[in-house]
Design an enzyme around this catalytic site. Structure first.
Site, PDB file in Angstrom:
ATOM      1  N   PHE A 261       1.265  -1.440  -0.004  1.00 16.99           N
ATOM      2  CA  PHE A 261      -0.160  -0.183  -0.257  1.00 16.99           C
ATOM      3  C   PHE A 261       1.304   0.884   0.003  1.00 16.99           C
ATOM      4  O   PHE A 261      -0.118   2.103  -0.286  1.00 16.99           O
ATOM      5  CB  PHE A 261      -0.974   0.170   1.043  1.00 16.99           C
ATOM      6  CG  PHE A 261      -0.009   0.796   2.284  1.00 16.99           C
ATOM      7  CD1 PHE A 261      -0.013   1.478   2.689  1.00 16.99           C
ATOM      8  CD2 PHE A 261       0.135  -0.376   3.780  1.00 16.99           C
ATOM      9  CE1 PHE A 261       0.158   2.649   3.800  1.00 16.99           C
ATOM     10  CE2 PHE A 261       0.789   0.020   4.178  1.00 16.99           C
ATOM     11  CZ  PHE A 261       1.410   1.255   5.168  1.00 16.99           C
TER      12      PHE A 261
ATOM     13  N   LYS B 225      -1.445  -7.244  -9.363  1.00 21.43           N
ATOM     14  CA  LYS B 225      -1.824  -7.219  -8.008  1.00 21.43           C
ATOM     15  C   LYS B 225      -1.926  -6.186  -6.872  1.00 21.43           C
ATOM     16  O   LYS B 225      -0.794  -6.297  -6.111  1.00 21.43           O
ATOM     17  CB  LYS B 225      -2.011  -8.530  -7.455  1.00 21.43           C
ATOM     18  CG  LYS B 225      -3.537  -8.890  -6.779  1.00 21.43           C
ATOM     19  CD  LYS B 225      -3.850  -8.326  -6.005  1.00 21.43           C
ATOM     20  CE  LYS B 225      -3.091  -7.844  -4.489  1.00 21.43           C
ATOM     21  NZ  LYS B 225      -3.206  -6.943  -3.744  1.00 21.43           N
TER      22      LYS B 225
ATOM     23  N   GLU C 121      -5.026  -4.181  -2.142  1.00 23.78           N
ATOM     24  CA  GLU C 121      -6.411  -3.895  -2.202  1.00 23.78           C
ATOM     25  C   GLU C 121      -6.817  -2.331  -1.750  1.00 23.78           C
ATOM     26  O   GLU C 121      -7.999  -1.712  -1.162  1.00 23.78           O
ATOM     27  CB  GLU C 121      -6.974  -4.602  -1.559  1.00 23.78           C
ATOM     28  CG  GLU C 121      -7.133  -4.815  -0.166  1.00 23.78           C
ATOM     29  CD  GLU C 121      -5.635  -5.673   0.451  1.00 23.78           C
ATOM     30  OE1 GLU C 121      -4.889  -5.444  -0.333  1.00 23.78           O
ATOM     31  OE2 GLU C 121      -5.290  -6.380   1.284  1.00 23.78           O
TER      32      GLU C 121
ATOM     33  N   SER D  56       5.360  -6.849   3.375  1.00 23.93           N
ATOM     34  CA  SER D  56       5.909  -7.106   5.187  1.00 23.93           C
ATOM     35  C   SER D  56       6.598  -8.332   4.416  1.00 23.93           C
ATOM     36  O   SER D  56       6.425  -9.690   3.863  1.00 23.93           O
ATOM     37  CB  SER D  56       4.599  -7.330   5.114  1.00 23.93           C
ATOM     38  OG  SER D  56       3.846  -8.362   5.172  1.00 23.93           O
TER      39      SER D  56
ATOM     40  N   CYS E 268       9.581   1.801   2.814  1.00 26.85           N
ATOM     41  CA  CYS E 268      10.508   0.982   3.562  1.00 26.85           C
ATOM     42  C   CYS E 268      11.099   0.795   3.968  1.00 26.85           C
ATOM     43  O   CYS E 268      12.809   0.333   4.819  1.00 26.85           O
ATOM     44  CB  CYS E 268      10.341  -0.371   2.999  1.00 26.85           C
ATOM     45  SG  CYS E 268      11.027   0.426   1.295  1.00 26.85           S
TER      46      CYS E 268
ATOM     47  N   GLU F  92       8.475  -3.793  13.340  1.00 29.42           N
ATOM     48  CA  GLU F  92       8.832  -2.489  11.716  1.00 29.42           C
ATOM     49  C   GLU F  92       7.655  -1.617  12.286  1.00 29.42           C
ATOM     50  O   GLU F  92       6.017  -2.260  12.175  1.00 29.42           O
ATOM     51  CB  GLU F  92       8.729  -3.400  11.019  1.00 29.42           C
ATOM     52  CG  GLU F  92       8.744  -2.172   9.605  1.00 29.42           C
ATOM     53  CD  GLU F  92       8.408  -2.493   8.152  1.00 29.42           C
ATOM     54  OE1 GLU F  92       7.459  -3.350   8.439  1.00 29.42           O
ATOM     55  OE2 GLU F  92       9.243  -2.475   7.338  1.00 29.42           O
TER      56      GLU F  92
END
Ligand code: NAD
Length: 515
Positions: free
Chosen positions: A168, A192, A195, A245, A300, A400
Site C-alpha cells: 500500500f 495485483k 487493495e 511485509s 520501507c 517494524e
C-alpha cells in the site's frame, strides 16, 4: 482527468459523501467488473470516509487476466526493440503529463501529502526512463572464432507472463519498479496492487493503453489472499515480483518457488541511522526527522531506530525535539501539510500501541503523537512520536512500526552500534552520520544491509542501480529494478554456430574440442 473506474468513477479525494465509487479489474485493455461478489473498502484516510469499493478477484478472474496476458505475449515478444522503446518513451511522457492526477490519487487513498506523492511519481518515472534504454540493456555478448569457424553469442529472452504483487505504501512507484522492465524485456504482466489504494494502478493502465501498449500486455486484478494464491498457483505465470511485509514475502517466495516460478520478494525493514559523536548535530537532526516522519513513517526505507553513539545522544535528541512541534500534520491535499494520516484506522491504532508497550517495557516517551489534536478527529491521524532509552528486547525496537515513531537507542561505541544493526533480522537500508571519512568507509565495509547511506538518511538507489535489502528484507537472488530487474525478467540463451563447407563434414564421436 482520465477516468479510473466504472461506474461512478471519480477521484477519491472528491468523493467524501454519497455512495462509494467502484474500482474493477483491467483485463485485456478494458475494465472488467468483478464477478466474485467480494470487495473491500477504500478510505480517504484524511477524513475516514469510504470513497470506493474495490472488487476482489476470484481465481477464475485471475485466470482470465493471465489468459489475456498469455494471448498478448507472442506478438509483444516479437515486437521490435525500437517499437517497444518508442512505446516506453510515450508511457514516460504520459505519466509525466499526468503526474498531478496520479499524485492526487495517492493522496486521496494512501493519505501522503502532495509533495511526497509527486516525489513518489518522479522516482517511479525514473524506472520507465531506465526501461526506455531497453535496446541497449538487452545486448548480449559475442565471441568470434571460439574454435575454427565457430562463433558463440548470448541473447536475453523474455520469460512470458510475469506478475507483480505490491504494497500500500507506494501504489504508483512500486508497480513502476516492476512493469517497466518486465514489459520492456518483452514479457506481459499482471499486477495485483494493494487493495487499500488501487486507484493509481487503474490510471496507469489507461495511460499505458493510450501510449500504444497492445491490449493484454498489462493487466490489473484487485484483491486479497485469494487473488495472490491464484497467481502463485497459476502454471502460466513464470515469474512473481513481490514487495510487502516480511511474513508475506517469505510465504510468496516459498510458495512461488515451490510452484517452479522465478520469485523476488522484498520484505519489511528496521532501518538504523547511526550518529557518531563528530557528526554535525543540526544536519543529523534534520535528516533523522525527515527520514522518520516523511510519509508518516510508512516507507520501507524510513529511519525507525536512531542509534546515538556516546556523547552525541543528548544534544541530538534536544535538536530533534526542537524540530518536532514545527511539523505540520494535516490532510495531504492541503499544500501546507508536511505529514498526512496513516493508511487505515487499524494501522494507526497499532502504531500508537507501541507507545504504551514502550513505556511498559521501560522506554521513555519524550513526544506522544496521540496528544496531537489532529489525532482526535475522524481521519486516521497520529502526531509525531519520539521514544528514548529503547533497548533491543522491546517491541518498539523489534517490530517494524511503519508509522511516525522514532525510537532512540543509546550505545557507547561504534562497535556496539554496528553489532546492533548486524544482529537485527532485517537488512534493508541503513545510514551513518559522521565527518570521519575513514569511519564511514569502515561502516560501509562492515554493515550487513543492502543499501547504505553516508550522510544520506534514505539511500534509495537511482533507477540504474538496483533496490534490495539483505536478510529478512529480501527473499530471492536478484534485487528489484535497474540491472537486476533486466536479469530477473529475462533468461539467457547461448548460441554456438558455424557455417562449414559441407564438403569438409564428417562423423566425429569425440567430445567437442576448441583447440
Ligand atoms: P502486506 O505484506 O500486508 O501486503 C503486500 C501485498 O500482499 C498486498 O498486495 C496484499 O494484498 C498482499 N497480501 C497481504 N496479506 C496476504 C496474505 N496473507 N497472503 C497473500 N497475499 C497477501 O504489506 P503492506 O502492509 O501493503 O505494505 C507495507 C509493508 O511493505 C512493510 O512491511 C514495508 O516495509 C514493506 N515494503 C517493503 C519494501 C521493500 O522494498 N523492501 C518497499 C515497500 C514496502
Amino acid at each position: 482527468m482520465t477516468q479510473i473506474a466504472e461506474p461512478k468513477a471519480g477521484r477519491g479525494s472528491a468523493r467524501t459523501t454519497g455512495e462509494p465509487g467502484r474500482i474493477s479489474h483491467w483485463i485485456g485493455g478494458r475494465i472488467a467488473p468483478g464477478e466474485s461478489g467480494r470487495s473491500g473498502p477504500i478510505y480517504n484516510p484524511a477524513t475516514g470516509a469510504t470513497t470506493h469499493l474495490v472488487d476482489f478477484a476470484s481465481a477464475d478472474e485471475v485466470d482470465r487476466a493471465v489468459a489475456a496476458a498469455a494471448e498478448a505475449f507472442p506478438a509483444w515478444r516479437a515486437t521490435s526493440l525500437a517499437r517497444r522503446s518508442e512505446i516506453l518513451f510515450r508511457i514516460r511522457q504520459l505519466v509525466d503529463e499526468h503526474r498531478r492526477d496520479l499524485a492526487a490519487l495517492l493522496t486521496a487513498q494512501h493519505g501522503k501529502v502532495t509533495s511526497d506523492a509527486l516525489g513518489e511519481v518522479a522516482r517511479g518515472i525514473e524506472n520507465i526512463e531506465f526501461a526506455c534504454g531497453v535496446p541497449n540493456l538487452l545486448k548480449g555478448g559475442f565471441s568470434e572464432q571460439v574454435s575454427t569457424g565457430v562463433d558463440v553469442f548470448s541473447i536475453r529472452q523474455p520469460l512470458g507472463v510475469a506478475a507483480g504483487i505490491t504494497p500500500f505504501n507506494f501504489p504508483a512507484m512500486v508497480p513502476m519498479w516492476m512493469f517497466a522492465n518486465a514489459i520492456a524485456c518483452g514479457n506481459t504482466f499482471v499486477l495485483k496492487p494493494s487493495e487499500k489504494d488501487p486507484g493509481a494502478s487503474m490510471l496507469i493502465a489507461k495511460l499505458l493503453q493510450q501510449a500504444g501498449l497492445p491490449d493484454g500486455v498489462f493487466n490489473v486484478v484487485h484483491g486479497d489472499k485469494v487473488a495472490v494464491d491464484a497467481i502463485l498457483a497459476h502454471p502460466t505465470i513464470q515469474a512473481v515480483s513481490f514487495v510487502g511485509s516480511t511474513p508475506i514475502a517469505r510465504y510468496i517466495y516459498e510458495t512461488g518457488t515451490k510452484a517452479g516460478k522465478r520469485v523476488q520478494a522484498l520484505g519489511g525493514a528496521k532501518n538504523h541511522m547511526i550518529v557518531l559523536p563528530d557528526a554535525d548535530i543540526g544536519m543529523a537532526a534534520d535528516a533523522a526527522v525527515s527520514a522518520a516522519y516523511g510519509s508518516a513513517g510508512e516507507r520501507c526505507m524510513a529511519i525507525s531506530a536512531l542509534v546515538a553513539v556516546g556523547s552525541v545522544a543528548d544534544p541530538l535528541i534536544a535538536a530533534i525535539r526542537e524540530r518536532l512541534p514545527k511539523i505540520k500534520v494535516g490532510d495531504g491535499s492541503d499544500p501546507a501539510s508536511e505529514m498526512g494520516p496513516l493508511v487505515t484506522r487499524e494501522h494507526r491504532d497499532k502504531v500508537a500501541s507501541y507507545l504504551d508497550s514502550g513505556v511498559a517495557q521501560g522506554a521513555k516517551v519524550l513526544v506522544d503523537g496521540r496528544r496531537d489534536p489532529v489525532a482526535s478527529g475522524d481521519g486516521f491521524f497520529l502526531g509525531v512520536s519520539l521514544i528514548d532509552d529503547v533497548t533491543p528486547e522491546m517491541d518498539c525496537y523489534r517490530d517494524e512500526i511503519f508509522g511516525p515513531v522514532l525510537t532512540v537507542v543509546r550505545v557507547a561505541t561504534y562497535d556496539e552500534a554496528l553489532k546492533l544493526i548486524n544482529d537485527n533480522p532485517y537488512g534493508n537500508g541503513t545510514a551513518i552520520f559522521t565527518r570521519d571519512g575513514g569511519a564511514a568507509r569502515q561502516f560501509q565495509f562492515d554493515v550487513n544491509a543492502g543499501m547504505v547511506g553516508v550522510n544520506v538518511p534514505i539511500p534509495v538507489p537511482v533507477a540504474y542501480y538496483s533496490f534490495g535489502g539483505w536478510k529478512a528484507s529480501l527473499f530471492g537472488d536478484l534485487h528489484m529494478y535497474g540491472p537486476d530487474g533486466i536479469q530477473f525478467y529475462t533468461r539467457t540463451k547461448v548460441v554456438t554456430e558455424r557455417w562449414p563447407d559441407p564438403a569438409s563434414s564428417k562423423v566425429d564421436l569425440g567430445f567437442p574440442r576448441t583447440r
